[in-house]
Scaffold this motif. Structure first.
Motif, mmCIF file in Angstrom:
data_model
loop_
_atom_site.group_PDB
_atom_site.id
_atom_site.type_symbol
_atom_site.label_atom_id
_atom_site.label_comp_id
_atom_site.label_asym_id
_atom_site.label_seq_id
_atom_site.Cartn_x
_atom_site.Cartn_y
_atom_site.Cartn_z
ATOM 1 N N ARG A 1 0.842 -1.196 0.000
ATOM 2 C CA ARG A 1 0.000 0.000 0.000
ATOM 3 C C ARG A 1 0.882 1.253 0.000
ATOM 4 N N PRO A 2 1.667 1.486 -1.074
ATOM 5 C CA PRO A 2 2.570 2.642 -1.080
ATOM 6 C C PRO A 2 1.827 3.983 -1.140
ATOM 7 N N TYR A 3 0.629 3.993 -1.741
ATOM 8 C CA TYR A 3 -0.198 5.197 -1.806
ATOM 9 C C TYR A 3 -1.627 4.760 -2.129
ATOM 10 N N GLN A 4 -2.569 5.671 -1.901
ATOM 11 C CA GLN A 4 -3.971 5.341 -2.132
ATOM 12 C C GLN A 4 -4.217 4.970 -3.587
ATOM 13 N N ASN A 5 -4.963 3.908 -3.797
ATOM 14 C CA ASN A 5 -5.330 3.412 -5.128
ATOM 15 C C ASN A 5 -4.131 2.967 -5.966
ATOM 16 N N ALA A 6 -3.059 2.554 -5.312
ATOM 17 C CA ALA A 6 -1.890 2.034 -6.026
ATOM 18 C C ALA A 6 -2.254 0.714 -6.702
ATOM 19 N N PRO A 7 -1.553 0.370 -7.794
ATOM 20 C CA PRO A 7 -1.754 -0.960 -8.370
ATOM 21 C C PRO A 7 -1.545 -2.021 -7.290
ATOM 22 N N ARG A 8 -2.205 -3.162 -7.442
ATOM 23 C CA ARG A 8 -2.144 -4.159 -6.368
ATOM 24 C C ARG A 8 -2.191 -5.587 -6.883
ATOM 25 N N THR A 9 -1.548 -6.461 -6.122
ATOM 26 C CA THR A 9 -1.569 -7.885 -6.434
ATOM 27 C C THR A 9 -2.889 -8.511 -6.013
ATOM 28 N N LEU A 10 -3.531 -7.944 -4.987
ATOM 29 C CA LEU A 10 -4.823 -8.456 -4.524
ATOM 30 C C LEU A 10 -5.489 -7.411 -3.655
ATOM 31 N N ASP A 11 -6.762 -7.194 -3.909
ATOM 32 C CA ASP A 11 -7.566 -6.268 -3.110
ATOM 33 C C ASP A 11 -8.866 -6.984 -2.764
ATOM 34 N N LEU A 12 -9.166 -7.089 -1.477
ATOM 35 C CA LEU A 12 -10.387 -7.743 -0.997
ATOM 36 C C LEU A 12 -11.160 -6.752 -0.143
ATOM 37 N N ASP A 13 -12.427 -6.563 -0.474
ATOM 38 C CA ASP A 13 -13.267 -5.631 0.275
ATOM 39 C C ASP A 13 -14.575 -6.303 0.669
ATOM 40 N N ILE A 14 -14.967 -6.130 1.918
ATOM 41 C CA ILE A 14 -16.287 -6.575 2.357
ATOM 42 C C ILE A 14 -17.280 -5.545 1.840
ATOM 43 N N LEU A 15 -18.176 -5.990 0.976
ATOM 44 C CA LEU A 15 -19.193 -5.100 0.419
ATOM 45 C C LEU A 15 -20.399 -5.026 1.337
ATOM 46 N N LEU A 16 -20.919 -6.195 1.671
ATOM 47 C CA LEU A 16 -22.110 -6.326 2.511
ATOM 48 C C LEU A 16 -21.869 -7.436 3.516
ATOM 49 N N TYR A 17 -22.304 -7.219 4.738
ATOM 50 C CA TYR A 17 -22.189 -8.215 5.803
ATOM 51 C C TYR A 17 -23.598 -8.402 6.360
ATOM 52 N N GLY A 18 -24.338 -9.332 5.737
ATOM 53 C CA GLY A 18 -25.739 -9.497 6.096
ATOM 54 C C GLY A 18 -26.447 -8.158 5.905
ATOM 55 N N GLN A 19 -27.277 -7.802 6.879
ATOM 56 C CA GLN A 19 -27.989 -6.524 6.855
ATOM 57 C C GLN A 19 -27.267 -5.462 7.693
ATOM 58 N N ALA A 20 -26.064 -5.776 8.160
ATOM 59 C CA ALA A 20 -25.355 -4.904 9.103
ATOM 60 C C ALA A 20 -24.931 -3.584 8.479
ATOM 61 N N SER A 21 -24.947 -2.582 9.313
ATOM 62 C CA SER A 21 -24.353 -1.284 8.995
ATOM 63 C C SER A 21 -23.231 -1.092 10.013
ATOM 64 N N ILE A 22 -21.999 -1.044 9.518
ATOM 65 C CA ILE A 22 -20.823 -0.981 10.385
ATOM 66 C C ILE A 22 -20.054 0.296 10.074
ATOM 67 N N GLN A 23 -19.744 1.050 11.095
ATOM 68 C CA GLN A 23 -18.943 2.270 10.967
ATOM 69 C C GLN A 23 -17.859 2.211 12.033
ATOM 70 N N SER A 24 -16.666 1.775 11.644
ATOM 71 C CA SER A 24 -15.556 1.742 12.593
ATOM 72 C C SER A 24 -14.333 2.335 11.901
ATOM 73 N N PRO A 25 -13.276 2.611 12.650
ATOM 74 C CA PRO A 25 -12.070 3.160 12.020
ATOM 75 C C PRO A 25 -11.457 2.230 10.972
ATOM 76 N N THR A 26 -11.709 0.923 11.083
ATOM 77 C CA THR A 26 -11.087 -0.029 10.159
ATOM 78 C C THR A 26 -12.048 -0.635 9.141
ATOM 79 N N LEU A 27 -13.354 -0.442 9.341
ATOM 80 C CA LEU A 27 -14.320 -1.108 8.457
ATOM 81 C C LEU A 27 -15.598 -0.293 8.355
#
Length: 158
Positions: free
Chosen positions: A91-117
């Motif tokens: 992660r050298p800078y925001q939106n840098a090229p990457r070998t793999l990027d994994l993002d949680i899109l939806l987690y059931g019906q949950a709405s999560i607001q934390s510093p990391t997720l």
């Protein structure tokens, strides 16, 4: 088998890569995700090729999977970050090229607001490389208006 304290939920995860053999990386990662403890792979979209969106570098290969898991969202995030690191993610800078990027899109019906997720993923509805694969495996989650909003973005099913 590990005993879990969380009820099972359906989670949608986006996968992307634009460095190295991105197709092989995504295929391997999908297999690894399906074998995570307390997870069961429900669905996997086709692979898609998309031009970088708000990023630079080679085209991305993308997919979306559906998992059923009893892991809590933050525990799952740690597992995803571990897979990214094993694939050589930097992660050298925001939106840098990457070998793999994994993002949680939806987690059931949950709405999560934390510093990391943040769930639902805050930018998912503006990205064709998320919306099209998600619509393929969970059409009930994506409206025609949401598809129309990303129609101008360059993307192709492989």
């Amino acid at each position: 088998m590990t005993e879990s304290t969380c009820p099972e939920v359906v989670v949608y995860i986006s996968l992307g890569a634009n460095l190295g053999d991105a197709q092989a990386t995504l295929s391997s990662c999908i297999d690894q995700l399906g074998h995570l403890p307390d997870c069961h792979l429900l669905a996997c979209s086709s692979l898609y090729r998309s031009a970088p969106f708000e990023a630079v570098g080679p085209d991305f290969i993308n997919a979306v999977i559906g998992l059923k898991t009893s892991m809590d969202a933050h525990e799952l995030l740690l597992k995803l970050q571990h897979l990214e690191n094993r694939a050589g993610r930097l992660r050298p800078y925001q939106n840098a090229p990457r070998t793999l990027d994994l993002d949680i899109l939806l987690y059931g019906q949950a709405s999560i607001q934390s510093p990391t997720l943040v769930v639902p993923h805050p930018r998912m509805w503006a990205r064709a490389f998320v919306i099209l694969p998600l619509a393929e495996i969970a059409p009930h989650l994506v409206s025609p208006a949401q598809l129309a909003a990303v129609a101008s973005q360059s993307i192709a099913r492989l």
